[in-house]
Design a protein around this motif. Structure first.
Motif, PDB file in Angstrom:
ATOM      1  N   TYR A  85      33.516  43.761  38.653  1.00 35.63           N
ATOM      2  CA  TYR A  85      32.872  42.505  38.265  1.00 35.63           C
ATOM      3  C   TYR A  85      32.278  41.851  39.504  1.00 35.63           C
ATOM      4  O   TYR A  85      32.727  42.084  40.622  1.00 35.63           O
ATOM      5  CB  TYR A  85      33.862  41.559  37.575  1.00 35.63           C
ATOM      6  CG  TYR A  85      34.840  40.862  38.489  1.00 35.63           C
ATOM      7  CD1 TYR A  85      34.645  39.530  38.873  1.00 35.63           C
ATOM      8  CD2 TYR A  85      35.984  41.521  38.955  1.00 35.63           C
ATOM      9  CE1 TYR A  85      35.553  38.875  39.709  1.00 35.63           C
ATOM     10  CE2 TYR A  85      36.895  40.878  39.779  1.00 35.63           C
ATOM     11  CZ  TYR A  85      36.683  39.562  40.147  1.00 35.63           C
ATOM     12  OH  TYR A  85      37.581  38.915  40.973  1.00 35.63           O
ATOM     13  N   ASN A  86      31.238  41.083  39.297  1.00 29.65           N
ATOM     14  CA  ASN A  86      30.616  40.343  40.389  1.00 29.65           C
ATOM     15  C   ASN A  86      31.302  38.999  40.588  1.00 29.65           C
ATOM     16  O   ASN A  86      31.511  38.254  39.617  1.00 29.65           O
ATOM     17  CB  ASN A  86      29.129  40.113  40.117  1.00 29.65           C
ATOM     18  CG  ASN A  86      28.270  41.274  40.555  1.00 29.65           C
ATOM     19  OD1 ASN A  86      28.579  41.951  41.535  1.00 29.65           O
ATOM     20  ND2 ASN A  86      27.192  41.532  39.836  1.00 29.65           N
ATOM     21  N   GLU A 144      24.707  38.058  37.495  1.00 28.62           N
ATOM     22  CA  GLU A 144      25.101  37.367  36.261  1.00 28.62           C
ATOM     23  C   GLU A 144      26.363  36.524  36.412  1.00 28.62           C
ATOM     24  O   GLU A 144      26.768  35.830  35.475  1.00 28.62           O
ATOM     25  CB  GLU A 144      25.332  38.398  35.142  1.00 28.62           C
ATOM     26  CG  GLU A 144      26.670  39.120  35.155  1.00 28.62           C
ATOM     27  CD  GLU A 144      26.788  40.209  36.208  1.00 28.62           C
ATOM     28  OE1 GLU A 144      27.884  40.761  36.367  1.00 28.62           O
ATOM     29  OE2 GLU A 144      25.780  40.504  36.872  1.00 28.62           O
ATOM     30  N   ALA A 145      26.972  36.518  37.593  1.00 30.30           N
ATOM     31  CA  ALA A 145      28.248  35.828  37.760  1.00 30.30           C
ATOM     32  C   ALA A 145      28.113  34.312  37.800  1.00 30.30           C
ATOM     33  O   ALA A 145      29.090  33.594  37.642  1.00 30.30           O
ATOM     34  CB  ALA A 145      28.937  36.309  39.033  1.00 30.30           C
ATOM     35  N   GLY A 146      26.924  33.805  38.032  1.00 29.70           N
ATOM     36  CA  GLY A 146      26.751  32.356  38.082  1.00 29.70           C
ATOM     37  C   GLY A 146      26.995  31.817  39.477  1.00 29.70           C
ATOM     38  O   GLY A 146      27.510  32.506  40.360  1.00 29.70           O
ATOM     39  N   ASP A 150      40.548  29.286  45.615  1.00 29.90           N
ATOM     40  CA  ASP A 150      41.191  29.034  44.321  1.00 29.90           C
ATOM     41  C   ASP A 150      40.235  29.298  43.157  1.00 29.90           C
ATOM     42  O   ASP A 150      40.673  29.710  42.069  1.00 29.90           O
ATOM     43  CB  ASP A 150      41.703  27.591  44.245  1.00 29.90           C
ATOM     44  CG  ASP A 150      42.896  27.352  45.159  1.00 29.90           C
ATOM     45  OD1 ASP A 150      43.614  28.330  45.458  1.00 29.90           O
ATOM     46  OD2 ASP A 150      43.104  26.213  45.587  1.00 29.90           O
ATOM     47  N   ASP A 151      38.941  29.069  43.358  1.00 28.82           N
ATOM     48  CA  ASP A 151      37.960  29.380  42.314  1.00 28.82           C
ATOM     49  C   ASP A 151      37.899  30.881  42.077  1.00 28.82           C
ATOM     50  O   ASP A 151      37.759  31.341  40.935  1.00 28.82           O
ATOM     51  CB  ASP A 151      36.580  28.853  42.714  1.00 28.82           C
ATOM     52  CG  ASP A 151      36.564  27.343  42.869  1.00 28.82           C
ATOM     53  OD1 ASP A 151      36.937  26.651  41.908  1.00 28.82           O
ATOM     54  OD2 ASP A 151      36.181  26.866  43.952  1.00 28.82           O
ATOM     55  N   GLU A 152      38.019  31.675  43.137  1.00 26.93           N
ATOM     56  CA  GLU A 152      38.031  33.128  43.005  1.00 26.93           C
ATOM     57  C   GLU A 152      39.272  33.595  42.246  1.00 26.93           C
ATOM     58  O   GLU A 152      39.211  34.523  41.424  1.00 26.93           O
ATOM     59  CB  GLU A 152      38.008  33.783  44.390  1.00 26.93           C
ATOM     60  CG  GLU A 152      36.826  33.410  45.256  1.00 26.93           C
ATOM     61  CD  GLU A 152      35.558  34.193  44.916  1.00 26.93           C
ATOM     62  OE1 GLU A 152      35.588  34.986  43.937  1.00 26.93           O
ATOM     63  OE2 GLU A 152      34.560  34.014  45.624  1.00 26.93           O
ATOM     64  N   ILE A 153      40.405  32.950  42.507  1.00 25.36           N
ATOM     65  CA  ILE A 153      41.645  33.317  41.833  1.00 25.36           C
ATOM     66  C   ILE A 153      41.541  33.049  40.336  1.00 25.36           C
ATOM     67  O   ILE A 153      41.968  33.857  39.500  1.00 25.36           O
ATOM     68  CB  ILE A 153      42.840  32.560  42.442  1.00 25.36           C
ATOM     69  CG1 ILE A 153      43.050  33.003  43.894  1.00 25.36           C
ATOM     70  CG2 ILE A 153      44.107  32.783  41.631  1.00 25.36           C
ATOM     71  CD1 ILE A 153      44.055  32.167  44.648  1.00 25.36           C
ATOM     72  N   ALA A 154      40.939  31.913  39.976  1.00 26.71           N
ATOM     73  CA  ALA A 154      40.762  31.587  38.562  1.00 26.71           C
ATOM     74  C   ALA A 154      39.871  32.610  37.875  1.00 26.71           C
ATOM     75  O   ALA A 154      40.140  33.033  36.734  1.00 26.71           O
ATOM     76  CB  ALA A 154      40.174  30.186  38.421  1.00 26.71           C
ATOM     77  N   ASP A 155      38.803  33.043  38.549  1.00 27.37           N
ATOM     78  CA  ASP A 155      37.920  34.061  37.974  1.00 27.37           C
ATOM     79  C   ASP A 155      38.650  35.389  37.818  1.00 27.37           C
ATOM     80  O   ASP A 155      38.514  36.079  36.802  1.00 27.37           O
ATOM     81  CB  ASP A 155      36.685  34.243  38.854  1.00 27.37           C
ATOM     82  CG  ASP A 155      35.741  33.050  38.785  1.00 27.37           C
ATOM     83  OD1 ASP A 155      35.867  32.239  37.847  1.00 27.37           O
ATOM     84  OD2 ASP A 155      34.875  32.940  39.666  1.00 27.37           O
TER      85      ASP A 155
END
Length: 256
Positions: free
Chosen positions: A32-33, A39-41, A50-55
């Motif tokens: 995944y990107n 397309e990942a936004g 922390d945003d990466e962990i949520a994704d």
């Protein structure tokens, strides 16, 4: 066995397709990107790891995977996620987990200045020097970076560099000790390329000594971007580890 790959900086998921193909039939690989790519936004305001962990948590829930491979900055994402998410197995390749401030960060302010000025060749030259990727004079590195940025992969990396800058700053902003990861219970294989920066081995050794089920391995003949090459040595090592086979440890402590 399902495996999610968390890619490194200044790159996209498609560069890991050779590794996924090499693992096919033994491991189901999910690519995944991360944010800021195709397309990942876009990254959210105030972006942190922390945003990466949520994704990653969302990807794990969607795929049902409990095994993760993190490369470079992806390694930091995976290790921080392992403190929060239910993972069974972790593989890191040259993970930028800044243990005891071992990872080089002194170059980052100068790199930021060039990125803000839109001078991508000099930003790349500063980064390569800061990471000890050869001892060439700065002017020579700039000239080489200008040529590199004309190649297809160079154009992609140059376009992604402002976002990669944010990730690099997150590495510097997330200093830790090895003991901070002593609560990671997943089986862990910490790989460093034999031709990669020496600091990856040092960080891996310290992590392995502190974690309850971790071992290190130095991959002969391999550099930092080995996960994008899809060669048998790395694929066989990863597949064997995920299947439960003991990996032969490289130099440094190994625990299991």
């Amino acid at each position: 066995m399902d495996l999610v790959v968390v890619h490194g900086g200044a790159i996209t998921k498609r560069y890991y397709e050779p590794l996924a193909k090499r693992l096919a039939g033994r491991v189901n690989v999910h690519l995944y990107n991360r944010r800021g790519r195709e397309e990942a936004g876009p990254r959210p305001p105030g972006y942190t790891v922390d945003d990466e962990i949520a994704d990653l948590a969302a990807v794990l829930e969607r795929t049902g995977a409990r095994s993760v491979l993190g490369h470079s900055f992806g390694g930091l994402v995976v290790m921080r996620a392992a403190l929060e998410l239910p993972l069974d197995a972790i593989v890191l390749y040259d993970g930028t987990v800044n243990v005891d401030n071992v990872f080089p960060t002194a170059y980052i302010p100068q790199m930021r200045a060039y990125v803000d000025a839109g001078d991508i060749p000099r930003a790349l030259a500063v980064m390569s020097g800061g990471l000890n990727l050869g001892g060439l004079p700065f002017g020579v590195r700039v000239a080489m970076c200008r040529l590199f940025l004309k190649t297809p992969v160079g154009k992609m990396m140059g376009g992604l560099l402002p976002g990669t800058m944010l990730e690099t700053e997150e590495v510097a902003a997330t200093p830790t000790t090895a003991a901070d990861y002593s609560g990671v219970t997943a089986r862990t294989l910490l790989i460093a390329g034999a031709r990669s920066g020496h600091y990856y081995r040092t960080m891996n050794d310290r992590l392995a000594a502190a974690m309850p089920d971790a071992r290190t391995h130095v991959l002969a003949g391999a550099g930092h971007n080995e996960p994008c090459r899809g060669r048998p040595a790395l694929a066989d090592l990863v597949a064997g580890f995920l299947a439960g086979a003991p990996a032969k440890p490289g130099p440094g402590p190994a625990r299991s």
